[in-house]
Structures are given as structure tokens and as C-alpha cells.
Design a protein around this motif. Structure first.
Motif, mmCIF file in Angstrom:
data_model
loop_
_atom_site.group_PDB
_atom_site.id
_atom_site.type_symbol
_atom_site.label_atom_id
_atom_site.label_comp_id
_atom_site.label_asym_id
_atom_site.label_seq_id
_atom_site.Cartn_x
_atom_site.Cartn_y
_atom_site.Cartn_z
ATOM 1 N N THR A 51 33.475 35.418 45.229
ATOM 2 C CA THR A 51 34.915 35.448 44.974
ATOM 3 C C THR A 51 35.699 34.822 46.115
ATOM 4 N N LEU A 52 35.252 35.029 47.339
ATOM 5 C CA LEU A 52 35.991 34.550 48.511
ATOM 6 C C LEU A 52 35.965 33.035 48.671
ATOM 7 N N ILE A 53 34.883 32.400 48.265
ATOM 8 C CA ILE A 53 34.767 30.948 48.469
ATOM 9 C C ILE A 53 35.846 30.160 47.724
ATOM 10 N N PRO A 54 36.057 30.371 46.416
ATOM 11 C CA PRO A 54 37.139 29.623 45.755
ATOM 12 C C PRO A 54 38.519 29.975 46.302
ATOM 13 N N GLY A 90 46.786 28.630 55.960
ATOM 14 C CA GLY A 90 45.836 28.459 54.869
ATOM 15 C C GLY A 90 44.581 27.722 55.286
ATOM 16 N N ILE A 91 44.717 26.762 56.200
ATOM 17 C CA ILE A 91 43.566 25.970 56.637
ATOM 18 C C ILE A 91 42.647 26.794 57.534
ATOM 19 N N LEU A 92 43.229 27.473 58.514
ATOM 20 C CA LEU A 92 42.424 28.255 59.450
ATOM 21 C C LEU A 92 42.172 29.671 58.952
ATOM 22 N N GLY A 93 43.265 30.405 58.679
ATOM 23 C CA GLY A 93 43.151 31.816 58.333
ATOM 24 C C GLY A 93 42.452 32.085 57.021
ATOM 25 N N SER A 94 43.017 31.549 55.933
ATOM 26 C CA SER A 94 42.433 31.787 54.609
ATOM 27 C C SER A 94 41.326 30.808 54.271
ATOM 28 N N GLY A 104 41.638 36.787 59.735
ATOM 29 C CA GLY A 104 42.055 35.454 59.324
ATOM 30 C C GLY A 104 43.002 35.501 58.140
ATOM 31 N N ALA A 105 42.667 36.325 57.152
ATOM 32 C CA ALA A 105 43.520 36.472 55.971
ATOM 33 C C ALA A 105 44.858 37.098 56.339
ATOM 34 N N ALA A 106 44.834 38.061 57.261
ATOM 35 C CA ALA A 106 46.073 38.708 57.706
ATOM 36 C C ALA A 106 46.982 37.703 58.408
ATOM 37 N N TYR A 107 46.380 36.790 59.165
ATOM 38 C CA TYR A 107 47.150 35.735 59.840
ATOM 39 C C TYR A 107 47.845 34.846 58.815
ATOM 40 N N SER A 108 47.086 34.398 57.818
ATOM 41 C CA SER A 108 47.653 33.551 56.765
ATOM 42 C C SER A 108 48.741 34.298 55.997
ATOM 43 N N PHE A 109 48.491 35.571 55.702
ATOM 44 C CA PHE A 109 49.461 36.396 54.983
ATOM 45 C C PHE A 109 50.762 36.512 55.781
ATOM 46 N N SER A 110 50.652 36.744 57.074
ATOM 47 C CA SER A 110 51.830 36.928 57.929
ATOM 48 C C SER A 110 52.640 35.640 58.038
ATOM 49 N N GLY A 170 45.965 35.466 50.698
ATOM 50 C CA GLY A 170 45.732 36.249 51.903
ATOM 51 C C GLY A 170 45.606 37.732 51.601
ATOM 52 N N GLY A 171 46.456 38.220 50.703
ATOM 53 C CA GLY A 171 46.394 39.629 50.318
ATOM 54 C C GLY A 171 45.086 39.976 49.634
ATOM 55 N N LEU A 172 44.646 39.099 48.716
ATOM 56 C CA LEU A 172 43.374 39.325 48.017
ATOM 57 C C LEU A 172 42.196 39.285 48.983
ATOM 58 N N GLN A 173 42.241 38.324 49.906
ATOM 59 C CA GLN A 173 41.147 38.204 50.862
ATOM 60 C C GLN A 173 41.069 39.424 51.785
ATOM 61 N N MET A 174 42.215 39.924 52.211
ATOM 62 C CA MET A 174 42.220 41.131 53.041
ATOM 63 C C MET A 174 41.600 42.303 52.285
ATOM 64 N N PHE A 175 41.952 42.425 51.009
ATOM 65 C CA PHE A 175 41.421 43.509 50.176
ATOM 66 C C PHE A 175 39.910 43.395 50.034
ATOM 67 N N LEU A 176 39.421 42.178 49.750
ATOM 68 C CA LEU A 176 37.992 41.973 49.556
ATOM 69 C C LEU A 176 37.214 42.190 50.854
#
Length: 202
Positions: A13-16, A51-55, A102-108, A167-173
């Protein structure tokens, strides 16, 4: 449910999501789908590479680790395959934390940019941020404050919203994998096979 199988599903799920986050950030460099004359006129948050680095990049490594957990036993531990799998699950927890950060960074970054609004050419012929504390989100008539680039407001709003959701989905996963990894560390790969019960099947 086997913790290794759960981790593999999370990785798939995380890759796409990582690819979409990467592409969304790249598109932000082309406001309105066009090349801008001066890169200094791009919104500041675009250059933070959320998005490039974080997510994106920081999420690929955890995803690949999760994908390999089902078959990875780290070569065994002192000749004990079950111990090796526990160590692999513990390692995945560390990667899950990295992915979460990383996801939290993108989310913020996305949340800040959405609230701030895009940088654009205003009616007084200067480049700046004409919106105040997300006021344009509830009053679309304010979008006329941006003269150029064309359609910059919906463009930035859409792409940063996509990054916010990703970012929110990635943090959850990743949070799920932290819990899953800890269970795998304590109980082995399959909780149903003698959870925390010594060297039973894993």
C-alpha cells in the motif's frame, strides 16, 4: 493473523502512495501545468520537498523493508530462524518510525502551505502571499487576488491537499506497522502459533 503478512500488505500500500506523493510535489514546480519564468516566484513550501523527501524517498525504504519481512529471517539468530524473524520485525519498527516522521514532515508542510496560500502576482504587480490564515478556503472570490500564474490557487490547493491526505494515510499505516512490528518482535511472525510461547512455529 501473521505479522509478516500484515507488514507485506502495508508495504504494498505504501509504495503507490510514495510514488503519488513524489509526483504531486514535482507537479508543484509547474504551476497551472506551465513552466514558470522565475523559480523565486514559486511558493516557499514547494522547495521543502515534502512530497519528494517525506512522503516519497523516506517512505520507499520502509515499504521495501515491510515487503521483505514475510520471508526475511535475517539469516537466523544463533541458528534459530524464529529469533531471526523477531529481529527482522524489530528492525521494521525502526523503519516504520522513520517512515512516520517522513510522512509527518510532508503532512506539516502541506498543512502550512494550504493555510498560507500560494505565492502569486497580485493586483499591485508584486509577487507575494495575498491570503491570510486560510481565508481563501472559505471565500473563493478572494482567489482573484492572484493574477499569475494562471489557476495557481486551485493548482496548489489540489496538489497540497493530495499530499496532506497521502501524508496522513502514510502516518496511519506506519503507526500500524510500529504496533505490528512490536507484536512480531515479542510473539514471532504468527500470533496464532504459540504467541510469546518460546520456539513454536513462526
Amino acid at each position: 493473523m501473521c505479522t509478516g503478512s500484515c507488514a507485506k500488505c502495508l508495504g504494498i500500500t505504501l509504495i503507490p502512495l510514495a510514488v503519488l506523493g513524489f509526483l504531486a510535489n514535482v507537479l508543484l514546480f509547474f504551476p497551472g501545468g506551465k513552466v514558470i519564468d522565475n523559480n523565486d516566484n514559486l511558493s516557499e513550501e514547494v522547495w521543502y520537498f515534502g512530497g519528494i523527501l517525506g512522503s516519497g524517498i523516506l517512505m520507499i525504504f520502509p515499504a521495501l523493508v515491510f515487503l521483505g519481512l514475510k520471508t526475511n529471517d535475517c539469516g537466523g539468530c544463533c541458528g534459530n530462524e524464529g529469533c531471526g524473524k523477531r529481529f527482522a520485525m524489530f528492525t521494521s519498527t525502526i523503519f516504520a518510525v522513520i517512515g512516520f516522521l517522513g510522512a509527518a514532515y510532508s503532512f506539516s508542510v502541506s498543512a502550512i502551505s494550504i493555510n498560507k496560500g500560494p505565492k502569486c502576482l497580485t493586483s499591485n504587480s508584486t509577487w507575494g502571499y495575498p491570503f491570510d490564515n486560510g481565508d481563501y478556503l472559505i471565500d473563493t472570490s478572494l482567489w482573484n487576488k492572484c493574477q499569475k500564474p494562471e489557476d495557481i490557487v486551485p493548482w496548489n490547493l489540489t496538489l497540497f491537499s493530495i499530499l496532506l491526505i497521502i501524508g496522513g494515510l502514510q502516518m496511519f499505516l506506519c503507526a500500524i506497522q510500529v504496533v505490528n512490528g512490536l507484536l512480531g518482535t515479542l510473539c514471532g511472525d504468527c500470533q496464532c502459533c504459540g504467541c510469546c510461547g518460546g520456539d513454536g512455529p513462526v
